[in-house]
Scaffold this motif. Structure first.
Motif, mmCIF file in Angstrom:
data_model
loop_
_atom_site.group_PDB
_atom_site.id
_atom_site.type_symbol
_atom_site.label_atom_id
_atom_site.label_comp_id
_atom_site.label_asym_id
_atom_site.label_seq_id
_atom_site.Cartn_x
_atom_site.Cartn_y
_atom_site.Cartn_z
ATOM 1 N N ARG A 1 29.401 29.737 44.812
ATOM 2 C CA ARG A 1 30.282 28.450 44.296
ATOM 3 C C ARG A 1 30.706 28.257 43.044
ATOM 4 N NH1 ARG A 1 26.338 26.092 47.936
ATOM 5 N NH2 ARG A 1 25.096 25.326 46.235
ATOM 6 N N ALA A 2 29.762 28.847 42.161
ATOM 7 C CA ALA A 2 29.897 28.661 40.546
ATOM 8 C C ALA A 2 31.098 29.617 40.421
ATOM 9 C CB ALA A 2 28.818 29.021 39.822
ATOM 10 N N ALA A 3 31.098 30.914 40.974
ATOM 11 C CA ALA A 3 31.800 32.049 40.446
ATOM 12 C C ALA A 3 33.385 31.324 40.959
ATOM 13 C CB ALA A 3 31.350 33.212 41.429
ATOM 14 N N MET A 4 33.336 30.978 42.174
ATOM 15 C CA MET A 4 34.699 30.225 42.544
ATOM 16 C C MET A 4 35.258 29.284 41.767
ATOM 17 S SD MET A 4 36.379 31.912 45.057
ATOM 18 C CE MET A 4 37.519 30.534 45.119
ATOM 19 N N SER A 5 34.207 28.485 41.207
ATOM 20 C CA SER A 5 34.872 27.267 40.225
ATOM 21 C C SER A 5 35.515 28.008 38.976
ATOM 22 C CB SER A 5 33.626 26.460 39.882
ATOM 23 O OG SER A 5 34.029 25.442 39.234
ATOM 24 N N PHE A 6 35.270 29.098 38.832
ATOM 25 C CA PHE A 6 36.010 29.850 37.551
ATOM 26 C C PHE A 6 37.283 29.706 37.724
ATOM 27 C CE2 PHE A 6 37.769 33.786 36.613
ATOM 28 C CZ PHE A 6 37.753 33.925 34.942
ATOM 29 N N PHE A 7 37.748 29.966 39.172
ATOM 30 C CA PHE A 7 39.138 30.288 39.288
ATOM 31 C C PHE A 7 39.988 28.690 39.065
ATOM 32 C CE2 PHE A 7 37.514 33.884 40.978
ATOM 33 C CZ PHE A 7 38.252 34.790 40.656
ATOM 34 N N TYR A 8 39.151 27.657 39.319
ATOM 35 C CA TYR A 8 39.804 26.295 39.257
ATOM 36 C C TYR A 8 39.962 26.033 37.641
ATOM 37 C CZ TYR A 8 40.087 21.254 38.670
ATOM 38 O OH TYR A 8 40.476 20.140 38.317
ATOM 39 N N GLN A 9 38.957 26.382 36.886
ATOM 40 C CA GLN A 9 38.856 26.177 35.600
ATOM 41 C C GLN A 9 39.694 27.103 34.623
ATOM 42 O OE1 GLN A 9 34.854 24.693 34.287
ATOM 43 N NE2 GLN A 9 34.362 25.324 36.026
ATOM 44 N N GLN A 10 40.397 28.253 35.353
ATOM 45 C CA GLN A 10 41.298 29.018 34.764
ATOM 46 C C GLN A 10 43.036 28.451 34.951
ATOM 47 O OE1 GLN A 10 39.884 30.508 32.066
ATOM 48 N NE2 GLN A 10 40.741 32.459 32.636
ATOM 49 N N ARG A 11 42.968 27.395 36.000
ATOM 50 C CA ARG A 11 44.359 26.733 36.377
ATOM 51 C C ARG A 11 45.166 26.797 35.041
ATOM 52 N NH1 ARG A 11 43.898 23.138 41.654
ATOM 53 N NH2 ARG A 11 42.762 24.632 43.197
ATOM 54 N N ALA A 12 46.467 26.986 35.262
ATOM 55 C CA ALA A 12 47.507 26.599 34.405
ATOM 56 C C ALA A 12 48.400 25.500 34.970
ATOM 57 C CB ALA A 12 48.574 27.826 34.053
ATOM 58 N N SER A 13 48.991 24.878 34.052
ATOM 59 C CA SER A 13 50.076 23.770 34.309
ATOM 60 C C SER A 13 49.321 22.495 35.112
ATOM 61 C CB SER A 13 50.924 24.275 35.408
ATOM 62 O OG SER A 13 51.476 25.401 34.693
#
Length: 620
Positions: free
Chosen positions: A122-134
Motif C-alpha cells: 500500500r505504501a509503495a502504491m501511495s508513492f504514485f498518488y503523491q507524484q501526481r501532476a496537475s
C-alpha cells in the motif's frame, strides 16, 4: 472514509516505529521488517573468522530457543567483506522480539509473522498518488499533513521546444499546443517522460493482469477498489487501475495530432559538439519524448512553485513504441471496465505502431538541460514489446508477423537467439515475452511453452547468481548501476513469474532474497525504503520531499525506494568523493545531493509494488 483513516494510521505507525528504532549499524544484517513464519529466514554476519561460528536465537524474554552454526561464505567481492550466512528457516513460530546472537554480535529485535501485512504494498502504491501532476495532493490521502501540497502544473500545456539548445542549435518548434496534464512526475524533478512512463505503467498493470489471469483473490483484493488511499476509491474500478489511468491520460495526450510535419533528427547521429541534421517528417501518431522544464529547478522546489517554461521535446521512435505497448496493454485490461477508454487506447496504439514503422530511427539525442534524456540507441526490444502487446490484444496477423521477424521472438533476459538482457527502461524485450507467456494469445502451444521455458531458465540463472553472492541476492555484477535496486527487483519479477508458471518454491525464495536485500540485508545495514525498518532511507534526491535541504519541506512518505548503490556512474558531488573508495554494494549515501545514488523514480517503485504484492499473495 474508515478505510482511508485506517490506512493513514498504519502509515503513521510505520514511520513512528522507524523513528523510535535503534539506528546504530549492526554486524548482523537481516530484513529489518521481519520474516514470514513459513518462509526463508536468512541473516548475514560480517566476521573475519574462517571457521563456522555458533549462533543462538533468543525469544523476547531473552531465552535461547534455537542454536546452530554459521556457514562461512568467505570473501565477498560486491561488499568487500568476509561474510557468514545464517539460516533460521527451520524455525517457524510467529512472534515478536526475537534476537539473533553470534558471540558479541547481536541483531536488533525482529518479528516473525504468519504472513506479510500488506503495508509495504500500500505504501509503495501511495508513492504514485503523491507524484501526481496537475492536481492537489490532499491531506486525507497521505500519512502526514505536511505531505499535502497544491497542484503543480495545472494545467500542464506546452508547445514544442523552439529555442537554442546547449549546442547552439535552434529548434523550429511546432504549430500546436498539447494539454498533457495529469501523469506522474518521473523522479526527483518535475519532468514527465513517455519512455520511463511506459515500463512503469506496464509493470503495475501486469501486477493486476497477473492477479486476474491466475485468479489470485488475495492480490485482487489488495489492489482492488477501496484498497488504497485514493480520491477514486469506491468508484467500482480497481484502485491500481485508477492510479495507472492517471498516467495513461498523460501518455495518450503526448501523441502528435494528425497531419503534422515536424523537423527532427533522423538516424543515430553522433554530432559531438556539432549540430544535428534535421529533416521534415510526417510525425502524426508519434509520441513526444517528454514534457519538461527548460532548466532544472532548484532543490527544493514544490511543484506549484515551479516557474520554469515547459516544453514538449521532439517525438522519438522509442517514446512512440512505449506508447504503443502500454496503450495496447490497457486496451485489453479496460475492455470490460470502460469500453470507450479501451477503444481510445487501441486506436492510439495502432497509430503509434504505424508511425514507428514509418520512422524507425528517430532517437532521443540531447542535450536539453532541465530534463533527463532517456536516450536509447537500439530499439529492437521496443519494437518487439509493442508488437507483442498489440498481438496479445488483437490477434492480428500484421503484429504476429512483426513478432516473428524480431530476433527477440520468445527471448528472455538470458535465453533465446538474442537474449533481451535484464529488464529496465532501455531493456524492455523481456516484457513482450512475459506478456506472451501469461496472456492468452494465438501463438502455437509449443511457442508459448518455449516462452515460458525461457523465462524459467532466466529465473534459474538468477538463482545461480544468488548462490554466488555473500549477501545471497539474485544479482551478480562487477559494478552496480544507477538504480541498482530496481535492477534487483526486476529480477525478482521474473522469479515471481517463474514461480507462478512452475509452482517451484525456490523461485519465490529468490524473490524473498531480493526483497530482504532491499529492506536491510546488505553491507550498509540499510533499508532502502523510506518508513520501513530500523534504518530507512530518509533523504532522497527530490524537489519536494526535501527536509534535509530545507526544514520547511517534508521528509519523504513511507514506501519510497531509493535507487541504491551506484558504482558505475559517480557524477554527483557526493558520489564523486567516494569514487575508488567503495565496493559496489557500499557506494551509497543517504543524502539529497546524491542524485546518482539516492534519487527516486516511478520505474523503480513499480517493481517494488509488483514484488511486494506477489510476496503478500503467495505467502503460505
Amino acid at each position: 472514509m474508515i478505510r482511508l483513516a485506517a490506512l493513514s494510521f498504519v502509515f503513521a505507525l510505520a514511520v513512528s516505529s522507524a523513528a523510535l528504532a535503534d539506528e546504530t549499524p549492526r554486524q548482523i544484517r537481516l530484513n529489518q521488517t521481519g520474516f514470514e513464519a513459513q518462509g526463508p529466514k536468512r541473516a548475514i554476519l560480517a566476521d573475519p573468522s574462517k571457521t563456522p561460528l555458533d549462533w543462538t536465537l533468543h525469544d523476547a524474554a531473552g531465552v535461547a530457543i534455537v542454536k546452530g552454526k554459521t556457514r562461512v561464505f568467505g570473501d565477498d567481492a560486491a561488499s568487500g567483506e568476509h561474510v557468514h550466512q545464517i539460516d533460521l528457516s527451520a524455525f517457524r513460530k510467529a512472534g515478536d522480539g526475537y534476537r539473533l546472537k553470534v558471540g558479541a554480535a547481536e541483531s536488533r529485535p525482529f518479528a516473525i509473522r504468519a504472513k506479510p501485512d500488506g503495508r509495504l504494498t500500500r505504501a509503495a502504491m501511495s508513492f504514485f498518488y503523491q507524484q501526481r501532476a496537475s492536481v492537489p495532493i490532499e491531506a486525507k490521502y497521505v500519512e502526514r499533513p505536511d505531505l499535502a501540497r497544491p497542484a503543480g502544473h495545472a494545467p500542464d500545456k506546452a508547445t514544442c521546444f523552439d529555442q537554442a539548445d546547449e549546442r547552439g542549435q535552434v529548434w523550429p518548434g511546432c504549430d500546436y499546443t498539447l494539454d498533457a496534464s495529469k501523469g506522474w512526475y518521473d523522479a526527483g524533478d518535475h519532468g514527465k517522460y513517455v519512455v520511463n512512463g511506459g515500463i512503469t505503467v506496464w509493470t503495475l498493470v501486469n501486477a493486476w493482469e497477473r492477479a486476474t489471469l491466475l485468479n489470485r483473490p488475495g492480490a485482487l483484493a489488495a489492489l482492488g477498489d477501496g484498497a488504497l488511499a485514493l480520491p477514486e476509491a469506491g468508484n467500482g474500478v480497481p484502485d491500481l487501475l485508477d492510479e495507472v489511468r492517471f498516467q495513461l491520460d498523460f501518455l495518450l495526450a503526448m501523441q502528435v495530432p494528425e497531419a503534422k510535419t515536424l523537423q527532427v533528427p533522423v538516424g543515430n547521429q553522433r554530432p559531438g559538439n556539432g549540430k544535428l541534421a534535421l529533416s521534415a517528417i510526417n510525425a502524426s501518431g508519434m509520441a513526444h519524448q517528454k514534457l519538461a522544464d527548460r532548466y532544472w529547478t532548484a532543490l527544493p522546489t514544490a511543484p506549484a512553485d515551479d516557474k520554469q517554461v515547459r516544453y514538449l521535446y521532439y517525438p522519438t521512435t522509442g517514446a512512440t513504441l512505449n506508447l504503443a505497448a502500454v496503450a495496447a496493454q490497457a486496451a485489453r485490461v479496460w475492455k470490460t471496465i470502460d469500453p470507450a477508454f479501451s477503444t481510445k487506447c487501441l486506436e492510439a496504439a495502432r497509430r503509434a505502431f504505424a508511425a514507428a514503422q514509418r520512422h524507425p530511427d528517430i532517437y532521443a539525442i540531447g542535450p536539453f538541460t532541465g530534463s533527463g534524456g532517456y536516450g536509447d540507441g537500439d530499439l529492437t526490444d521496443e519494437f518487439y514489446w509493442a508488437a507483442a502487446e498489440l498481438y496479445a490484444t488483437t490477434g492480428e496477423a500484421t503484429y504476429e508477423s512483426a513478432l516473428r521477424a524480431s530476433p527477440l521472438f520468445l527471448a528472455s533476459p538470458t535465453e533465446g537467439t538474442r537474449p533481451t538482457g535484464d529488464i529496465g527502461w532501455n531493456g524492455v524485450g523481456a516484457l513482450g515475452t512475459m506478456t506472451l507467456a501469461l496472456v492468452p494469445n494465438g501463438l502455437k502451444p509449443a511457442e508459448i511453452a518455449q516462452a515460458r521455458a525461457n523465462l524459467v531458465a532466466s529465473a534459474g540463472r538468477y538463482l545461480s547468481d544468488d548462490v554466488s553472492q555473500g549477501y545471497a541476492l539474485p544479482y551478480a555484477a562487477p559494478g552496480y548501476p544507477w538504480g541498482s535496486n530496481s535492477s534487483i527487483l526486476n529480477r525478482a519479477v521474473v522469479l515471481g513469474l517463474a514461480h507462478d508458471l512452475t509452482g517451484e518454491i525456490a523461485y519465490r525464495y529468490g524473490a524473498v532474497d531480493a526483497m530482504d536485500y532491499v529492506l536491510g540485508r546488505n553491507p550498509l545495514d540499510q533499508s532502502y525504503v523510506s518508513g520501513f525498518g530500523a534504518r530507512p532511507m530518509r533523504h532522497p534526491h527530490h524537489r519536494f520531499w526535501a527536509k534535509q535541504a530545507n526544514p520547511a519541506y517534508p521528509a519523504p512518505p513511507s514506501g519510497v525506494l531509493s535507487g541504491g548503490p551506484n558504482s558505475t556512474n559517480m557524477s554527483d558531488t557526493v558520489a564523486s568523493a567516494m569514487k575508488g573508495k567503495c565496493r559496489p554494494q557500499t557506494c551509497w549515501t543517504d543524502d539529497y545531493r546524491a542524485f546518482t545514488q539516492n534519487e527516486v523514480a516511478i520505474n523503480w517503485n513499480a517493481p517494488l509494488v509488483w514484488v511486494s504484492a506477489f510476496l503478500d499473495d503467495t505467502a503460505r
